[in-house]
Motif scaffolding. Structure first.
Motif, PDB file in Angstrom:
ATOM      1  N   PHE A 173       0.844  -1.287   0.089  1.00  0.00           N
ATOM      2  CA  PHE A 173      -0.074   0.037  -0.014  1.00  0.00           C
ATOM      3  C   PHE A 173       1.005   1.176  -0.065  1.00  0.00           C
TER       4      PHE A 173
ATOM      5  N   LYS B 149       1.092   5.338   1.163  1.00  0.00           N
ATOM      6  CA  LYS B 149       0.581   6.564   1.976  1.00  0.00           C
ATOM      7  C   LYS B 149       0.262   7.772   1.391  1.00  0.00           C
TER       8      LYS B 149
ATOM      9  N   CYS C  75      -5.595  10.814   2.226  1.00  0.00           N
ATOM     10  CA  CYS C  75      -6.950  10.292   2.259  1.00  0.00           C
ATOM     11  C   CYS C  75      -6.626   8.880   1.514  1.00  0.00           C
ATOM     12  N   SER C  76      -7.550   8.008   2.046  1.00  0.00           N
ATOM     13  CA  SER C  76      -7.777   6.543   1.580  1.00  0.00           C
ATOM     14  C   SER C  76      -8.613   6.520   0.354  1.00  0.00           C
TER      15      SER C  76
ATOM     16  N   GLU D 133      -3.873   0.065  -2.949  1.00  0.00           N
ATOM     17  CA  GLU D 133      -4.617   0.962  -2.192  1.00  0.00           C
ATOM     18  C   GLU D 133      -3.675   1.932  -1.674  1.00  0.00           C
TER      19      GLU D 133
ATOM     20  N   LYS E 284      -3.548   4.230   1.652  1.00  0.00           N
ATOM     21  CA  LYS E 284      -3.952   4.548   3.074  1.00  0.00           C
ATOM     22  C   LYS E 284      -3.994   5.918   3.620  1.00  0.00           C
ATOM     23  N   GLY E 285      -4.756   6.479   3.891  1.00  0.00           N
ATOM     24  CA  GLY E 285      -4.880   8.011   4.582  1.00  0.00           C
ATOM     25  C   GLY E 285      -4.198   7.832   5.818  1.00  0.00           C
TER      26      GLY E 285
END
Length: 628
Positions: free
Chosen positions: A101, A103, A106-107, A115, A117-118
């Motif tokens: 994922f 960073k 916001c998600s 993906e 990830k917030g």
């Protein structure tokens, strides 16, 4: 000459001998230090391994155990030539290449399925810790300063900009909230390196996207940030977004020094040195910026790719010796998707492994003849003369330059004009015998006693017949550039390659109504993707004057109208007063073939082999002379 450009400046205890900063265009930076830049940003390092690289999830962190010696070598390579060494500190945030994922503020799920990830408090603290370790590593490795990348759509900019940041907590919404995490990064970095260590930062004054950060918000952030940093570099755009990227790495279609007004405004409100980056193409440009107080530092990117010795040549008072950047973006891998990366005027760039930095004198002097004085022929003659050969340059027209003479008169081609002036100057200052208004013949070559021959006749514009069209109303692109006054109000440009698009743009800007006809489904298909995007944006601004017909071919002309055959349609018509043919060029290969067999060492180079670009012509011409 250029007194302001070569005035020293001290930034938090670090004294720079001039105002020139070598921007981090790649990890090839040594020649920029040797070439006289005072501060060299020696490439970059990611902040957070596995989380921040834009190129690979496996990109190594520069300060891990088995990378540290290489990091120190970067410093020493700069210090060897009297330059100060800096390093770009980079975090890709939601754009990073990752295995699991990414960073971001916001998600969400990226288009590639990754993906994002917030970032919560723990995630932010983890990233802050990596900023701390990275900046500790930079100082321990011996870098004289650090360069924090807070622009171009990377992690800190993602928090600053509403284009990315849609949070509703204390890290989103107002600019006071959006700047909170970037300021936490700066506070942690300053605490880490201490008060007496220079910190520079790059910021985008405008992101050139709808919903991007407002310049007023950038200024508000800078007022808060200046307590932690010692200098700021003003840039623009977003790297990953092509619409915005053409305002980061501008093409020749944009004005020079596009960030000048932004830098001037930042300098008005800040009490730290302000740097400017982006198309500061000449020492005259740079001197004007400094003399008028618009900025304190000049950051050069592609300018030092074109000529790493830019600073030394300017300091010596010889700006005419500088190889000018054309802003073609061929050096930028994002523009070409890594295909055929190189520099139009510097054959060594990206070919450092096999193109030497300096041309060595030859053991045996060759009587060298070069036929054709376009960019290929002039580069061949220059390199051969530098190698110590006896050189004769033959040109059938009355001036040096070939097609550069025509192209340099076109709109937006100031860089080509500088290149022409530079090449002519180099030919004139070297012991090269020039024969103008001379048609090369086998008999002439034999009579000159040549032992080496370079055939650089180039190519000629193609013409096609248009049934029913009056020949007096039909011009080639080159003819049109030199005789715009002959064109009527309505102009049909046949051929939508880069040359056709450029003449269409120039005509539309001058008030003509232009119909651009292209057989394929793509305009400027021979250009790189960023140049195509820049053209698209220009066309968008002139959509009431430029009418594009894709997947269309011209069949005939009838009473002032071109009859087009279009995909899915029987016929369409375009009204015209004048026609411009931009249907490519034809290599003078047959003419070149007639010269083989006269001199044993004979090489055909450039467009007479196959029409291509200035980059190929420069490389092949210079290679002939440098290896002779």
């Amino acid at each position: 000459m250029f007194d302001h450009l070569f005035e020293p400046i001290t930034i938090n205890g670090m004294t720079l001998r001039n105002r020139i900063v070598a921007a981090p265009t790649s990890d090839e930076f040594r020649e920029k230090a040797e070439g006289g830049a005072a501060l060299v940003i020696a490439g970059h390092t990611i902040v957070e391994p596995g989380r921040s690289s834009f190129s690979s999830a496996d990109e190594p962190w520069l300060f891990e155990k088995y990378q540290r010696e290489a990091a120190h070598e970067r410093v020493m390579a700069c210090h060897r030539y009297g330059a100060k060494a800096s390093i770009e500190i980079f975090h890709g945030g939601l754009h990073a290449r990752v295995r699991d994922f990414a960073k971001g503020p916001c998600s969400f799920v990226r288009e590639d399925g990754v993906e994002v990830k917030g970032m919560g408090w723990a995630s932010m603290e983890e990233t802050l810790s990596w900023y701390e370790k990275t900046c500790q590593g930079a100082r321990k490795a011996g870098f004289d300063s650090i360069f924090l990348h807070f622009g171009h759509g990377w992690l800190p900019a993602q928090f600053l900009s509403s284009f990315y940041n849609h949070r509703r907590d204390e890290y989103g919404g107002s600019i006071e909230n959006r700047m909170r995490f970037p300021l936490e990064i700066l506070a942690r970095v300053r605490e880490t390196v201490g008060p007496a260590y220079p910190i520079d930062m790059r910021i985008s004054a405008s992101e050139w996207v709808e919903g991007g950060i407002a310049f007023e918000d950038v200024l508000a952030f800078l007022k808060e940030a200046e307590r932690y940093i010692d200098a700021v570099q003003i840039s623009c755009g977003i790297d990953i977004n092509k619409r915005a990227n053409v305002h980061t790495v501008t093409t020749n279609l944009e004005e020079e020094m596009p960030n000048l007004a932004y830098a001037r405004k930042a300098k008005e409100i800040l009490h730290i040195p302000v740097g400017i980056v982006g198309a500061v193409l000449t020492p005259e440009n740079a001197e004007h910026i400094l003399e008028t107080g618009a900025a304190d530092l000049i950051a050069l990117g592609r300018e030092l790719i074109a000529d790493p010795a830019w600073a030394k040549k300017a300091e010596a008072g010889h700006p005419e010796d500088i190889r000018p950047c054309l802003r073609c973006s061929n050096c930028y891998h994002i523009a070409s998707d890594h295909w055929n990366v190189g520099c139009s005027v510097n054959p060594r760039f990206h070919n450092e492994a096999f193109v030497p930095q300096k041309i060595q004198k030859a053991d045996t002097v060759q009587k060298t003849v070069v036929v054709g004085a376009g960019p290929c022929g002039m580069n061949a003659a220059i390199a051969a003369a530098e190698r110590g050969h006896e050189v004769t340059l033959i040109e059938k027209s009355s001036e040096l330059g070939g097609m550069l003479c025509t192209i340099s008169k076109e709109a937006h081609k100031e860089g080509i004009a500088r290149l022409l002036q530079h090449l002519v100057h180099r030919v004139e200052e070297l012991p090269i015998k020039v024969m103008l208004d001379t048609e090369a013949t086998p008999e002439l070559i034999s009579g000159l006693g040549a032992t080496a021959l370079c055939l650089a006749m180039g190519a000629q514009e193609r013409r096609i017949e248009i049934p029913g069209a009056d020949s007096s109303s039909v011009l080639t692109t080159g003819e049109a550039i030199l005789a715009l006054e002959r064109l009527g109000r309505r102009v049909a440009v046949i051929g939508g390659g880069s040359a056709g698009c450029e003449i269409a743009l120039e005509l539309a800007e001058a008030g003509h109504e232009v119909s651009l006809i292209e057989m394929t489904g793509t305009l400027a298909g021979n250009a790189n993707s960023l140049y195509r995007e820049a053209l698209r944006q220009k066309f968008e601004l002139l959509q009431d004057r430029i009418h594009v017909h894709l997947e269309a071919s011209c069949q005939s002309a009838e009473e002032g109208a071109l009859i087009l055959k279009r995909k899915g349609e029987e016929k369409a018509s375009v009204l015209y007063d004048s026609i411009v043919l931009s249907v490519g060029t034809q290599a003078l290969s047959k003419e070149a073939e007639g010269f083989f067999g006269i001199v044993r060492h004979t090489v055909a180079a450039g467009d007479c082999v196959r029409p291509r670009s200035i980059m190929e012509a420069t490389f092949e011409g210079q290679s002939f002379g440098a290896t002779l």
